[in-house]
Write a protein that holds these residues in place. Structure first.
Motif, PDB file in Angstrom:
ATOM      1  N   GLU A  69      56.612  83.797  24.420  1.00 55.52           N
ATOM      2  CA  GLU A  69      57.931  83.940  24.996  1.00 55.52           C
ATOM      3  C   GLU A  69      58.763  82.683  24.747  1.00 55.52           C
ATOM      4  O   GLU A  69      58.234  81.599  24.503  1.00 55.52           O
ATOM      5  CB  GLU A  69      57.814  84.198  26.498  1.00 55.52           C
ATOM      6  N   THR A  70      60.111  82.885  24.832  1.00 55.45           N
ATOM      7  CA  THR A  70      61.026  81.778  24.552  1.00 55.45           C
ATOM      8  C   THR A  70      60.753  80.584  25.459  1.00 55.45           C
ATOM      9  O   THR A  70      60.713  79.432  25.006  1.00 55.45           O
ATOM     10  CB  THR A  70      62.478  82.240  24.740  1.00 55.45           C
TER      11      THR A  70
ATOM     12  N   GLU B 119      65.502  73.374  23.561  1.00 54.42           N
ATOM     13  CA  GLU B 119      66.320  74.567  23.825  1.00 54.42           C
ATOM     14  C   GLU B 119      67.313  74.813  22.702  1.00 54.42           C
ATOM     15  O   GLU B 119      67.530  75.963  22.282  1.00 54.42           O
ATOM     16  CB  GLU B 119      67.030  74.416  25.162  1.00 54.42           C
TER      17      GLU B 119
ATOM     18  N   VAL C  97      65.390  76.218  19.572  1.00 51.61           N
ATOM     19  CA  VAL C  97      64.976  77.611  19.741  1.00 51.61           C
ATOM     20  C   VAL C  97      66.195  78.531  19.651  1.00 51.61           C
ATOM     21  O   VAL C  97      66.140  79.612  19.049  1.00 51.61           O
ATOM     22  CB  VAL C  97      64.239  77.797  21.082  1.00 51.61           C
ATOM     23  N   ALA C  98      67.329  78.095  20.215  1.00 49.59           N
ATOM     24  CA  ALA C  98      68.550  78.903  20.131  1.00 49.59           C
ATOM     25  C   ALA C  98      68.984  79.070  18.678  1.00 49.59           C
ATOM     26  O   ALA C  98      69.377  80.170  18.251  1.00 49.59           O
ATOM     27  CB  ALA C  98      69.656  78.244  20.948  1.00 49.59           C
TER      28      ALA C  98
ATOM     29  N   LEU D 116      67.036  78.979  16.045  1.00 48.59           N
ATOM     30  CA  LEU D 116      66.093  79.879  15.372  1.00 48.59           C
ATOM     31  C   LEU D 116      66.510  81.333  15.567  1.00 48.59           C
ATOM     32  O   LEU D 116      66.352  82.159  14.659  1.00 48.59           O
ATOM     33  CB  LEU D 116      64.671  79.666  15.924  1.00 48.59           C
ATOM     34  N   GLU D 117      67.041  81.626  16.746  1.00 47.86           N
ATOM     35  CA  GLU D 117      67.464  83.000  17.034  1.00 47.86           C
ATOM     36  C   GLU D 117      68.842  83.315  16.439  1.00 47.86           C
ATOM     37  O   GLU D 117      69.090  84.439  15.982  1.00 47.86           O
ATOM     38  CB  GLU D 117      67.485  83.214  18.549  1.00 47.86           C
ATOM     39  N   LEU D 118      69.737  82.318  16.412  1.00 44.41           N
ATOM     40  CA  LEU D 118      71.095  82.550  15.913  1.00 44.41           C
ATOM     41  C   LEU D 118      71.191  82.478  14.388  1.00 44.41           C
ATOM     42  O   LEU D 118      72.079  83.077  13.786  1.00 44.41           O
ATOM     43  CB  LEU D 118      72.048  81.520  16.520  1.00 44.41           C
ATOM     44  N   GLY D 119      70.307  81.713  13.784  1.00 41.56           N
ATOM     45  CA  GLY D 119      70.378  81.503  12.341  1.00 41.56           C
ATOM     46  C   GLY D 119      71.328  80.377  12.032  1.00 41.56           C
ATOM     47  O   GLY D 119      70.930  79.237  11.890  1.00 41.56           O
TER      48      GLY D 119
ATOM     49  N   ALA E 121      74.356  79.427  23.950  1.00 43.33           N
ATOM     50  CA  ALA E 121      73.095  80.177  23.876  1.00 43.33           C
ATOM     51  C   ALA E 121      71.935  79.417  24.511  1.00 43.33           C
ATOM     52  O   ALA E 121      70.840  79.974  24.665  1.00 43.33           O
ATOM     53  CB  ALA E 121      72.767  80.490  22.418  1.00 43.33           C
ATOM     54  N   SER E 122      72.160  78.169  24.863  1.00 40.34           N
ATOM     55  CA  SER E 122      71.124  77.367  25.503  1.00 40.34           C
ATOM     56  C   SER E 122      71.694  76.769  26.777  1.00 40.34           C
ATOM     57  O   SER E 122      72.838  77.013  27.140  1.00 40.34           O
ATOM     58  CB  SER E 122      70.648  76.261  24.556  1.00 40.34           C
TER      59      SER E 122
ATOM     60  N   ARG F 191      72.386  74.966  11.375  1.00 37.93           N
ATOM     61  CA  ARG F 191      71.412  76.015  11.103  1.00 37.93           C
ATOM     62  C   ARG F 191      70.021  75.372  11.067  1.00 37.93           C
ATOM     63  O   ARG F 191      69.868  74.187  10.754  1.00 37.93           O
ATOM     64  CB  ARG F 191      71.728  76.719   9.783  1.00 37.93           C
TER      65      ARG F 191
END
Length: 355
Positions: free
Chosen positions: A2-3, A21, A24-25, A27-30, A40-41, A72
Motif C-alpha cells: 500500500e501507498t 510522499e 510516491v506521488a 510515481l503515480e502521476l508520471g 497529490a501529497s 517526473r
C-alpha cells in the motif's frame, strides 16, 4: 504494498517524510507540475520546490521548466540500486548482530555463557573439526546424527573419538550402526543428560538438558575449566554405563581414555610378571612439545594402598613409568606436572594373554 507502507519504507531507507510522499506521488502521476505534486501529497506548497530539488540531487526525480517547474520520476535503476544496497547492508547488519549475540569470540583462556543451544552445537562442531587428538561427546541420537559427518572426518584423520549417547529410558537403545566410522567406543546412558563436547583437553561446549530448569550453555577455551567438564563426563556420562559399540574386536592394540583405566587393566595383565609394551602420545610437561614414546612398563605408582585395590580411583596422582630403549620416562594423566609426559593417548601394543 500500500501507498502508506511504501512511504514508510522509503523513509526507513533514508528519505524524509516529505521526500517520500512527493516521490510516491510522482510515481503515480508520471509527470506533473510542482503544484500538482504538492496537491497529490501532504507536502506544503511553499516546501515542494525544495523537496523536488533534493530528490533531484539524489537522482530520484528530474525537473525542468515548462512555464512552471515540472517534475517526473527518474529512471528507477538508481533508486533500485540504492534500495537494494541498503537492504543488503541491513541484512548483513542483522546477521552480524545475530553472530555477535549468539557466538561470542572465545579467546584463549576464556569462557562464555550463551543462551541458544544452536550456538553450543555449532561451536561443538567447529571444535570437532579442529581437533587433533581426542574428542569426548555426550549427546542424544539426533544430535549425534547431526555431528556425525564432522566426527567421521575426525576419526578418519586419527582422532580418538568416544561417545556417550543418552536416551530417556533404558528401553530406547541406540542402534550400533550409528557409531560405525564415527567413534572408537560408545556407551549408553538410559537417562536424560546434558550435552557435552570436549576437544583436545582444551575446548568444551556444554548445554543443559532441554527439560532442565536452567537454560543456558557454556563455551570454554581453557585447559583448567575443560578439566572440570572432563571429570563430569567421566564420572556421570562414561564410567558407570554399558559399552554398546567398539570399533575393534577385543585384543591388541588397546587404547585408553584415561591413565586410571590403563592402570586398572595393567593389574589384570600382571605387568610385574610379564612385559607390557605401551605407546604414549602426549606432551612434554616442561616444554609443552608433542612427543610419542614406546616402551615397557617398569613401574606403576598409585595413591591407594596397593595395586590390588579394586574400583576406579578418582583422586590422587597416578603415574606409569616406561623403559624406552634404556630411558626411564614417567607418564601422567590430564594435567600432569611432575611426570615427564602428559599422556593424551595410551595404547597397549603388546602384552601377555590373560588366562
Amino acid at each position: 504494498m500500500e501507498t502508506e507502507s511504501l512511504v514508510e519504507t522509503l523513509e526507513a531507507a533514508g528519505l524524509s517524510p516529505y521526500q517520500a510522499e512527493a516521490y510516491v506521488a510522482l510515481l503515480e502521476l508520471g509527470t506533473a507540475s510542482a503544484t500538482d505534486v504538492a496537491e497529490a501529497s501532504s507536502v506544503p506548497a511553499p516546501r515542494i520546490y525544495d523537496v523536488l530539488r533534493t530528490l533531484e540531487e539524489r537522482e530520484y526525480v528530474e525537473t525542468y521548466e515548462a512555464g512552471s517547474l515540472q517534475a517526473r520520476a527518474h529512471s528507477p535503476s538508481v533508486v533500485l540500486d540504492d534500495l537494494r544496497s541498503r537492504a543488503n547492508r541491513l541484512e548483513a547488519a542483522a546477521e552480524e548482530v545475530e553472530r555477535r549475540w549468539e557466538q561470542p569470540e572465545l579467546e584463549a583462556g576464556g569462557a562464555s555463557i550463551v543462551t541458544q543451544f544452536r550456538t553450543v552445537i555449532e561451536r561443538a562442531e567447529s571444535f570437532i573439526e579442529d581437533a587433533a587428538h581426542q574428542i569426548l561427546l555426550s549427546t542424544t541420537v539426533s544430535n549425534l546424527q547431526r555431528l556425525a559427518p564432522a566426527l567421521r572426518d575426525a576419526t578418519e584423520r586419527g582422532v580418538s573419538v568416544r561417545v556417550s549417547v543418552h536416551t530417556d529410558d533404558a528401553e530406547t537403545r541406540p542402534d550400533p550402526t550409528l557409531f560405525e566410522g564415527v567413534c572408537v567406543e560408545a556407551r549408553h546412558r538410559p537417562l536424560p543428560a546434558p550435552f557435552v563436547a570436549l576437544a583436545d583437553r582444551r575446548r568444551a561446549s556444554f548445554a543443559h538438558h532441554p527439560d532442565s530448569y536452567d537454560r543456558y550453555g557454556v563455551l570454554v577455551n581453557d585447559r583448567t575449566h575443560t578439566y572440570v567438564f572432563y571429570w563430569f563426563f567421566l564420572t556421570t556420562m562414561w564410567e558407570p554405563w554399558e559399552t554398546v559399540y567398539e570399533a575393534t574386536d577385543p585384543g591388541l592394540p588397546t587404547e585408553y581414555l584415561d591413565i586410571r583405566h590403563l592402570v586398572r587393566d595393567l593389574r589384570e595383565l600382571n605387568w610385574q610378571d610379564a612385559p607390557v609394551r605401551l605407546r604414549v602420545d602426549g606432551y612434554e610437561t616442561d616444554t609443552g612439545e608433542e612427543r610419542t614414546v614406546e616402551g615397557t612398563v617398569v613401574d606403576v605408582r598409585v595413591p591407594f594402598a596397593s595395586e590390588a585395590d579394586t574400583g576406579f580411583e578418582l583422586a590422587g596422582r597416578v603415574t606409569v613409568v616406561l623403559d624406552a630403549d634404556g630411558e626411564r620416562v614417567s607418564v601422567g594423566g590430564w594435567g600432569a606436572i611432575v611426570e615427564d609426559l602428559e599422556g593424551t593417548r595410551l595404547t597397549i601394543v603388546d602384552a601377555p594373554t590373560v588366562e
